[in-house]
Design a protein around this motif. Structure first.
Motif, PDB file in Angstrom:
ATOM      1  N   LYS A  15       0.807  -1.224   0.000  1.00  0.00           N
ATOM      2  CA  LYS A  15       0.000   0.000   0.000  1.00  0.00           C
ATOM      3  C   LYS A  15       0.840   1.275   0.000  1.00  0.00           C
ATOM      4  CE  LYS A  15      -2.080  -0.439   3.927  1.00  0.00           C
ATOM      5  NZ  LYS A  15      -1.473  -1.518   4.627  1.00  0.00           N
ATOM      6  N   THR A  33      -2.228   7.073   7.115  1.00  0.00           N
ATOM      7  CA  THR A  33      -2.948   7.036   8.395  1.00  0.00           C
ATOM      8  C   THR A  33      -2.325   6.044   9.383  1.00  0.00           C
ATOM      9  OG1 THR A  33      -4.574   5.395   7.623  1.00  0.00           O
ATOM     10  CG2 THR A  33      -5.107   7.724   7.293  1.00  0.00           C
ATOM     11  N   GLY A  34      -1.593   5.048   8.862  1.00  0.00           N
ATOM     12  CA  GLY A  34      -0.879   4.137   9.762  1.00  0.00           C
ATOM     13  C   GLY A  34       0.142   4.910  10.583  1.00  0.00           C
ATOM     14  N   TYR A  37      -1.548   6.400  13.600  1.00  0.00           N
ATOM     15  CA  TYR A  37      -1.753   5.456  14.711  1.00  0.00           C
ATOM     16  C   TYR A  37      -0.424   5.145  15.405  1.00  0.00           C
ATOM     17  CZ  TYR A  37      -6.622   4.975  13.607  1.00  0.00           C
ATOM     18  OH  TYR A  37      -7.953   5.268  13.433  1.00  0.00           O
ATOM     19  N   ARG A  38       0.637   5.044  14.611  1.00  0.00           N
ATOM     20  CA  ARG A  38       1.958   4.792  15.196  1.00  0.00           C
ATOM     21  C   ARG A  38       2.380   5.954  16.101  1.00  0.00           C
ATOM     22  NH1 ARG A  38       5.414   0.963  12.343  1.00  0.00           N
ATOM     23  NH2 ARG A  38       4.089  -0.233  10.933  1.00  0.00           N
ATOM     24  N   GLY A  94       4.797  -0.842  15.389  1.00  0.00           N
ATOM     25  CA  GLY A  94       3.682  -1.367  14.596  1.00  0.00           C
ATOM     26  C   GLY A  94       2.722  -2.147  15.480  1.00  0.00           C
ATOM     27  N   ALA A  97       0.908   0.344  17.696  1.00  0.00           N
ATOM     28  CA  ALA A  97      -0.111   1.044  16.906  1.00  0.00           C
ATOM     29  C   ALA A  97      -1.336   0.152  16.724  1.00  0.00           C
ATOM     30  CB  ALA A  97       0.461   1.436  15.548  1.00  0.00           C
ATOM     31  N   SER A  98      -1.090  -1.120  16.465  1.00  0.00           N
ATOM     32  CA  SER A  98      -2.191  -2.051  16.260  1.00  0.00           C
ATOM     33  C   SER A  98      -3.049  -2.143  17.527  1.00  0.00           C
ATOM     34  CB  SER A  98      -1.616  -3.423  15.879  1.00  0.00           C
ATOM     35  OG  SER A  98      -2.638  -4.351  15.708  1.00  0.00           O
ATOM     36  N   SER A 101      -4.965   1.133  18.111  1.00  0.00           N
ATOM     37  CA  SER A 101      -5.968   1.415  17.082  1.00  0.00           C
ATOM     38  C   SER A 101      -7.306   0.728  17.367  1.00  0.00           C
ATOM     39  CB  SER A 101      -5.454   0.990  15.704  1.00  0.00           C
ATOM     40  OG  SER A 101      -5.395  -0.417  15.628  1.00  0.00           O
ATOM     41  N   GLU A 126      -4.345   6.145   2.689  1.00  0.00           N
ATOM     42  CA  GLU A 126      -3.923   4.758   2.874  1.00  0.00           C
ATOM     43  C   GLU A 126      -4.134   4.286   4.307  1.00  0.00           C
ATOM     44  OE1 GLU A 126       0.326   4.095   2.972  1.00  0.00           O
ATOM     45  OE2 GLU A 126      -0.258   2.331   4.118  1.00  0.00           O
ATOM     46  N   GLY A 127      -4.726   3.097   4.490  1.00  0.00           N
ATOM     47  CA  GLY A 127      -4.907   2.590   5.852  1.00  0.00           C
ATOM     48  C   GLY A 127      -5.638   1.276   5.886  1.00  0.00           C
ATOM     49  N   ASP A 182      -6.059  -6.950  13.571  1.00  0.00           N
ATOM     50  CA  ASP A 182      -6.658  -5.823  12.841  1.00  0.00           C
ATOM     51  C   ASP A 182      -8.019  -6.195  12.237  1.00  0.00           C
ATOM     52  OD1 ASP A 182      -4.460  -4.291  13.447  1.00  0.00           O
ATOM     53  OD2 ASP A 182      -3.531  -4.431  11.472  1.00  0.00           O
ATOM     54  N   ARG A 185     -11.015  -6.954  15.322  1.00  0.00           N
ATOM     55  CA  ARG A 185     -11.468  -5.959  16.308  1.00  0.00           C
ATOM     56  C   ARG A 185     -12.882  -5.511  15.946  1.00  0.00           C
ATOM     57  NH1 ARG A 185      -7.275  -1.814  13.928  1.00  0.00           N
ATOM     58  NH2 ARG A 185      -8.527  -0.978  12.249  1.00  0.00           N
TER      59      ARG A 185
HETATM   60  O1   DC Z   1       0.017   0.648   8.045  1.00  0.00           O
HETATM   61  P1   DC Z   1       0.794   0.576   9.318  1.00  0.00           P
HETATM   62  O2   DC Z   1       1.528  -0.735   9.492  1.00  0.00           O
HETATM   63  O3   DC Z   1       1.709   1.752   9.505  1.00  0.00           O
HETATM   64  O4   DC Z   1      -0.312   0.649  10.504  1.00  0.00           O
HETATM   65  C1   DC Z   1       0.021   0.427  11.849  1.00  0.00           C
HETATM   66  C2   DC Z   1      -1.202  -0.061  12.607  1.00  0.00           C
HETATM   67  O5   DC Z   1      -2.170   0.971  12.708  1.00  0.00           O
HETATM   68  C3   DC Z   1      -1.927  -1.251  11.996  1.00  0.00           C
HETATM   69  O6   DC Z   1      -1.561  -2.465  12.584  1.00  0.00           O
HETATM   70  C4   DC Z   1      -3.393  -1.006  12.275  1.00  0.00           C
HETATM   71  C5   DC Z   1      -3.477   0.458  12.574  1.00  0.00           C
HETATM   72  N1   DC Z   1      -4.213   1.227  11.573  1.00  0.00           N
HETATM   73  C6   DC Z   1      -5.585   1.288  11.689  1.00  0.00           C
HETATM   74  O7   DC Z   1      -6.154   0.649  12.563  1.00  0.00           O
HETATM   75  N2   DC Z   1      -6.308   2.043  10.833  1.00  0.00           N
HETATM   76  C7   DC Z   1      -5.703   2.739   9.851  1.00  0.00           C
HETATM   77  N3   DC Z   1      -6.441   3.479   9.031  1.00  0.00           N
HETATM   78  C8   DC Z   1      -4.291   2.663   9.693  1.00  0.00           C
HETATM   79  C9   DC Z   1      -3.571   1.889  10.570  1.00  0.00           C
END
Ligand code: DC
Length: 220
Positions: A15, A33-34, A37-38, A94, A97-98, A101, A126-127, A182, A185
């Motif tokens: 992505k 957008t990841g 969250y990070r 990561g 962040a997960s 999120s 992107e997300g 992910d 949830r």
């Molecule tokens: O894309 P990434 O690996 O940088 O994202 C890190 C975490 O953030 C991923 O495990 C889930 C969360 N995330 C989310 O819940 N919603 C988004 N739009 C983007 C990321």
């Protein structure tokens, strides 16, 4: 909603590379957008916030000072005036962040911020929930996936390029775990919007995926 292109999918599906290339090609802003969250995960870590305590989470979000500055390559992520672009990229962040999120307050706050950014101009967003929740009315939606094995192989290659060592089996296990977390949830789980175009990039390189998307956009 013609000014928003959403690209969702699991980690390692390609992505980021494709979104960045697409944004550059169309002169859109790349919305990572990841990274948001990070950054919130890093903030919680730095402040020692107890994620089970809603008041603490709410207080952290009320003071959140997060800016994304699109650059030529990766987006620069600035948290409380400090460039955290590199700090948020570790495998550990990561996972943090997960975890973060999954919190409703966090998703609500970041959804608002993402919509505000998109209201200012054209974005490639992107997300995980761009096409399903944040920009559910977007006209151009893509869901980019690849087999877990292929995603682990790509991730390992990235780490090697950075001079880091890792075992394939560990990376694969992490990918499978994060996909599971992910997508199971309750809130805004990772899934394709019904009107998204699926792309399996297991046997495609980034340029081929980009060309496919540009083709589709031209047809619409
Ligand atoms: O894309 P990434 O690996 O940088 O994202 C890190 C975490 O953030 C991923 O495990 C889930 C969360 N995330 C989310 O819940 N919603 C988004 N739009 C983007 C990321």
């Amino acid at each position: 909603m013609d000014t928003i292109i959403t690209i969702d999918g699991p980690s390692g599906g390609g992505k980021s590379t494709v979104s960045r290339m697409l944004a550059a090609k169309l002169n859109y802003t790349y919305l990572d957008t990841g990274a948001m969250y990070r950054a919130v995960g890093l903030q919680a870590r730095q402040l020692g916030v107890d994620l089970a305590d809603e008041d603490q989470v709410a207080a952290m979000l009320a003071d959140l000072d997060l800016h994304l500055e699109p650059g030529d390559g990766d987006t620069r992520v600035v948290l409380a005036g400090e460039d955290v672009s590199t700090a948020i990229r570790s495998a550990e962040m990561g996972m943090v962040a997960s975890a973060i999120s999954a919190l409703p307050l966090v998703r609500q706050k970041l959804t608002e911020l993402q919509q505000q950014i998109a209201a200012r101009g054209r974005v490639v967003a992107e997300g995980r929930d761009m096409g399903t929740v944040v920009f559910a009315k977007a006209r151009h939606k893509y869901f980019l996936d690849a087999s877990p094995g292929e995603r682990a192989r790509r991730r390992l290659e990235q780490l090697h390029e950075k001079g880091e060592e890792a075992a394939y089996d560990d990376i694969l296990a992490q990918i499978v775990q994060r996909d599971h977390d992910d997508s199971t949830r309750d809130l805004a789980p990772l899934k394709a919007a019904p009107d998204a175009t699926h792309i399996d990039s297991s046997r495609m390189n980034a340029q081929e995926v980009l060309n496919f998307i540009l083709d589709q956009l031209a047809k619409k």
